[in-house]
Design a protein around this motif. Structure first.
Motif, PDB file in Angstrom:
ATOM      1  N   PHE A  13      40.905  99.906  97.274  1.00 48.94           N
ATOM      2  CA  PHE A  13      41.692 100.776  98.142  1.00 48.94           C
ATOM      3  C   PHE A  13      42.411  99.904  99.165  1.00 48.94           C
ATOM      4  N   ALA A  14      43.701 100.195  99.366  1.00 53.25           N
ATOM      5  CA  ALA A  14      44.507  99.363 100.259  1.00 53.25           C
ATOM      6  C   ALA A  14      45.381 100.217 101.167  1.00 53.25           C
ATOM      7  N   HIS A  15      45.721  99.648 102.349  1.00 57.24           N
ATOM      8  CA  HIS A  15      46.668 100.266 103.282  1.00 57.24           C
ATOM      9  C   HIS A  15      48.090  99.910 102.846  1.00 57.24           C
ATOM     10  N   ALA A  16      49.000 100.892 102.893  1.00 60.30           N
ATOM     11  CA  ALA A  16      50.419 100.607 102.653  1.00 60.30           C
ATOM     12  C   ALA A  16      51.239 101.771 103.183  1.00 60.30           C
ATOM     13  N   LEU A  49      45.925 103.816  99.458  1.00 62.06           N
ATOM     14  CA  LEU A  49      46.253 103.862  98.035  1.00 62.06           C
ATOM     15  C   LEU A  49      45.137 103.233  97.215  1.00 62.06           C
ATOM     16  N   ALA A  50      44.953 103.750  96.015  1.00 64.21           N
ATOM     17  CA  ALA A  50      44.023 103.155  95.059  1.00 64.21           C
ATOM     18  C   ALA A  50      44.822 102.269  94.113  1.00 64.21           C
ATOM     19  N   VAL A  51      44.428 101.011  94.002  1.00 63.66           N
ATOM     20  CA  VAL A  51      45.127 100.039  93.152  1.00 63.66           C
ATOM     21  C   VAL A  51      44.200  99.654  92.004  1.00 63.66           C
ATOM     22  N   LYS A  52      44.701  99.792  90.776  1.00 60.47           N
ATOM     23  CA  LYS A  52      43.892  99.476  89.590  1.00 60.47           C
ATOM     24  C   LYS A  52      44.644  98.470  88.724  1.00 60.47           C
ATOM     25  N   ILE A  72      49.115 102.335  90.731  1.00 64.94           N
ATOM     26  CA  ILE A  72      48.800 102.737  92.105  1.00 64.94           C
ATOM     27  C   ILE A  72      48.828 104.256  92.210  1.00 64.94           C
ATOM     28  N   THR A  73      47.766 104.809  92.758  1.00 64.80           N
ATOM     29  CA  THR A  73      47.691 106.244  93.009  1.00 64.80           C
ATOM     30  C   THR A  73      47.328 106.477  94.473  1.00 64.80           C
ATOM     31  N   ARG A  74      47.607 107.673  94.961  1.00 60.72           N
ATOM     32  CA  ARG A  74      47.290 108.007  96.349  1.00 60.72           C
ATOM     33  C   ARG A  74      45.817 108.392  96.445  1.00 60.72           C
TER      34      ARG A  74
END
Length: 403
Positions: A47-50, A55-58, A105-107
């Motif tokens: 999970f990252a800030h943007a 956001l979830a980054v896979k 990337i998903t929210r």
């Protein structure tokens, strides 16, 4: 190779440029990341800030990332509960020009949890039942729009509080297929898969000592099949009524509405003898109360939350002097509904401290306040009123929840 970001909106692409795509996701620095519970995944997920969002980054292969991105967009268009797709990032290069895996990337779904996080304390059987009910509803909704999941499990689902129940959201669409209509065999494959997966996941929890002793993994795995079957039958069965009992059709539609579904299209046929009428709901849309609440108030809530808020709205409207059902001179329902949002809903929720509102859905907060009002009123044997309930909730309940 050039870094390429395919995003659903321009602002997403601009914000994503600040993330360290030249570093493998597993090695991203902590200042980029958000510490949130993660479910089990065959891929690296962070999970990252943007751009002010989480956001979830896979990391996943390009073909799979692009395909899943498209499927999630399709599910969003069909109003099926699933995570929101944000972007696909390709052309990543690491140190020395080494190619890195693309990213989907998903929210992050606010207020949601993977099932393993929910079992950190031993969960009661009644709560496990509510999770399985939510998953059964999700699977039925997917099948109604022609989506074969191919990997239905607790691990591929996120759960959010929905009044006293749960709402389930699809997280992983990697193995899914979207068609105009599913065959019985395709549905049966998903159902058998979810039975086996749930039994296995509950067995894992049992081995870790996180499952209540009364929960039988095999039995609960079989029960979701029954729940799915009962709901699917109710939504799709053909009803035959006496010709003089047409109100039975209205009763069936109301029953579907109570389950949270709207009949968008129907087929009604009279028998050759003229003594019976057959009724078949052809298309059934989920979210009956959600849409009604959104239309009246502009509030977006889960289905059970929406049902509870609508009940409170209707009770409040009945106390207003300018509310006169059937009288064209009375205030229209939409006008009163917006007044309720402004004078009751928002005013009430704002009393709850900001840090709580930041991590909880506001509709869920309002539901809990209504529940607390009911509890206090039962104790006092009279209606204590919403203001007193809110004051007691903030003073006596919230401090315990924060511990």
């Amino acid at each position: 190779m050039t870094l390429q970001i395919s995003a659903t909106a321009p602002e997403h692409a601009a914000a994503l440029l600040d993330l360290p795509w030249h570093i493998p996701l597993e090695q991203w620095p902590q200042e980029c990341l958000v510490n949130l519970p993660r479910g089990i995944s065959r891929h690296v997920v962070r999970f990252a800030h943007a751009g002010g969002e989480v956001l979830a980054v896979k990391e996943v292969g390009e073909w799979a990332a692009v395909r899943e991105y498209g499927l999630l967009r399709d599910l969003d268009r069909l109003a099926v509960p699933a995570v929101d797709p944000v972007a696909v990032v390709t052309g990543r290069l690491g140190e020395g020009g080494v190619p890195l895996e693309p990213a989907l990337i998903t929210r992050h779904l606010k207020g949601s949890l993977p099932y393993r996080s929910m079992f950190e304390t031993t969960m009661r059987p009644s709560t496990v039942n509510r999770l399985l009910d939510a998953l059964a509803v999700l699977l039925v909704r997917l099948h109604l729009v022609g989506f074969a999941w191919g990997d239905c499990s607790l691990s591929n689902t996120l759960f959010r509080r929905d009044a006293g129940e749960y709402a389930a959201y699809l997280v992983d669409a990697e193995t899914g297929q979207l068609q105009r209509e599913l065959s019985s065999g395709q549905r049966a494959y998903d159902i058998e898969l979810v039975r086996v997966n749930i039994a296995g996941e509950l067995m894992d929890l049992e081995a870790a000592g996180s499952l209540h002793p009364s929960v039988d993994p095999v039995k609960f795995g079989a029960e979701i099949v029954q729940r799915y079957g009962d709901l699917w039958h109710e939504l799709t069965r053909e009803s035959v009524y006496p010709a003089g009992k047409r109100h039975y059709i209205d009763r069936r539609i109301r029953r579907l509405n109570e389950l949270g579904f709207d009949v968008a299209e129907m087929q009604i046929q009279r028998s050759s003898a003229g003594d019976t009428v057959s009724f078949l709901p052809k298309v059934v849309d989920a979210g009956h109360h959600q849409r009604q609440l959104l239309r009246l108030t502009g509030l977006d809530a889960e289905e059970n939350q929406a049902r509870r808020l609508l009940n409170d709205l209707e009770t409040w409207m009945a106390t207003q002097k300018d509310f006169a059902p059937g009288d064209p001179r009375g205030a229209r329902a939409e006008v009163l509904a917006h007044r309720w949002v402004r004078e009751v809903f928002r005013t009430t929720v704002r009393v709850v401290p900001q840090d709580v509102r930041g991590r909880m859905d506001v509709a869920q907060i309002y539901h809990e306040l209504l529940e607390h009002r009911w509890y206090l009123s039962e104790q006092a044997q009279r209606d204590v009123g919403l203001d007193a309930a809110v004051e007691d909730y903030v003073t006596n309940v919230l401090p315990r929840q924060r511990q």
